[in-house]
Design an enzyme around this catalytic site. Structure first.
Site, PDB file in Angstrom:
ATOM      1  N   ILE A  14      34.788   3.284  20.309  1.00 46.53           N
ATOM      2  CA  ILE A  14      34.104   3.358  21.606  1.00 46.53           C
ATOM      3  C   ILE A  14      32.736   2.725  21.429  1.00 46.53           C
ATOM      4  O   ILE A  14      31.823   3.334  20.888  1.00 46.53           O
ATOM      5  CB  ILE A  14      33.980   4.813  22.108  1.00 46.53           C
ATOM      6  CG1 ILE A  14      35.361   5.404  22.327  1.00 46.53           C
ATOM      7  CG2 ILE A  14      33.190   4.851  23.407  1.00 46.53           C
ATOM      8  CD1 ILE A  14      35.350   6.833  22.813  1.00 46.53           C
ATOM      9  N   HIS A  15      32.615   1.468  21.877  1.00 48.09           N
ATOM     10  CA  HIS A  15      31.348   0.763  21.811  1.00 48.09           C
ATOM     11  C   HIS A  15      30.763   0.694  23.219  1.00 48.09           C
ATOM     12  O   HIS A  15      31.165   1.482  24.083  1.00 48.09           O
ATOM     13  CB  HIS A  15      31.520  -0.617  21.164  1.00 48.09           C
ATOM     14  CG  HIS A  15      32.588  -1.457  21.786  1.00 48.09           C
ATOM     15  ND1 HIS A  15      32.326  -2.335  22.795  1.00 48.09           N
ATOM     16  CD2 HIS A  15      33.917  -1.533  21.545  1.00 48.09           C
ATOM     17  CE1 HIS A  15      33.450  -2.936  23.156  1.00 48.09           C
ATOM     18  NE2 HIS A  15      34.438  -2.466  22.422  1.00 48.09           N
ATOM     19  N   ALA A  16      29.832  -0.197  23.454  1.00 53.89           N
ATOM     20  CA  ALA A  16      29.069  -0.201  24.706  1.00 53.89           C
ATOM     21  C   ALA A  16      29.930  -0.381  25.952  1.00 53.89           C
ATOM     22  O   ALA A  16      29.781   0.357  26.925  1.00 53.89           O
ATOM     23  CB  ALA A  16      27.996  -1.285  24.658  1.00 53.89           C
ATOM     24  N   ALA A  19      32.210   2.664  26.647  1.00 54.76           N
ATOM     25  CA  ALA A  19      31.362   3.798  27.008  1.00 54.76           C
ATOM     26  C   ALA A  19      30.882   3.664  28.449  1.00 54.76           C
ATOM     27  O   ALA A  19      30.866   4.642  29.203  1.00 54.76           O
ATOM     28  CB  ALA A  19      30.174   3.906  26.053  1.00 54.76           C
TER      29      ALA A  19
END
Length: 108
Positions: A14-16, A19
Site C-alpha cells: 500500500i503506497h501513495a 492509500a
C-alpha cells in the site's frame, strides 16, 4: 459492525496511490472505517495513517466498518483492494543500439 480481512496483492504494497484511493472511497461514507495490521491502526479516510501501516505485499489488513451504510462501505473497500491487484498486461520493449568509434565507447 462488520469486520473482514483482505490481503494486499499489489507488488509495492500500500503506497501513495492505493492509500489515496482507499481514503477517497472512505471519505464519502457515513460509516467509520478502520484498517489494522499487526502493529498499526489507521482511520480509513486518512492517507497518512494508511501509509503508516507499512502494509507490504502479502500483508493481511483487517478492515472494520461501523455505521449505517456498512454493507455498501465494505463492498467499496473490497473493490478498491481488488483493483490494487497485479495487472496482466503486455509491456512493449524498446530496443536501442548505440554505435561509437571512440575507445571509451567500445567499452560499453
Amino acid at each position: 459492525m462488520k469486520k473482514f480481512q483482505v490481503v494486499v496483492k499489489c507488488s509495492l504494497g500500500i503506497h501513495a496511490r492505493p492509500a489515496a484511493q482507499i481514503a477517497q472511497a472512505c471519505s464519502n461514507l457515513r460509516a467509520a472505517v478502520t484498517l489494522e495490521t499487526d502493529h498499526e491502526t489507521a482511520q480509513g479516510n486518512n492517507v497518512l495513517e494508511i501509509l503508516n501501516l507499512h502494509a507490504a505485499k502479502g500483508a493481511t489488513v483487517t478492515v472494520t466498518v461501523d455505521g449505517p451504510d456498512e454493507e455498501e462501505a465494505a463492498q467499496k473497500i473490497q473493490a478498491v483492494f481488488e483493483a490494487m491487484g497485479p495487472k496482466e498486461k503486455k509491456v512493449p520493449v524498446l530496443k536501442v543500439a548505440f554505435f561509437g568509434t571512440k575507445d571509451y565507447d567500445r567499452l560499453y
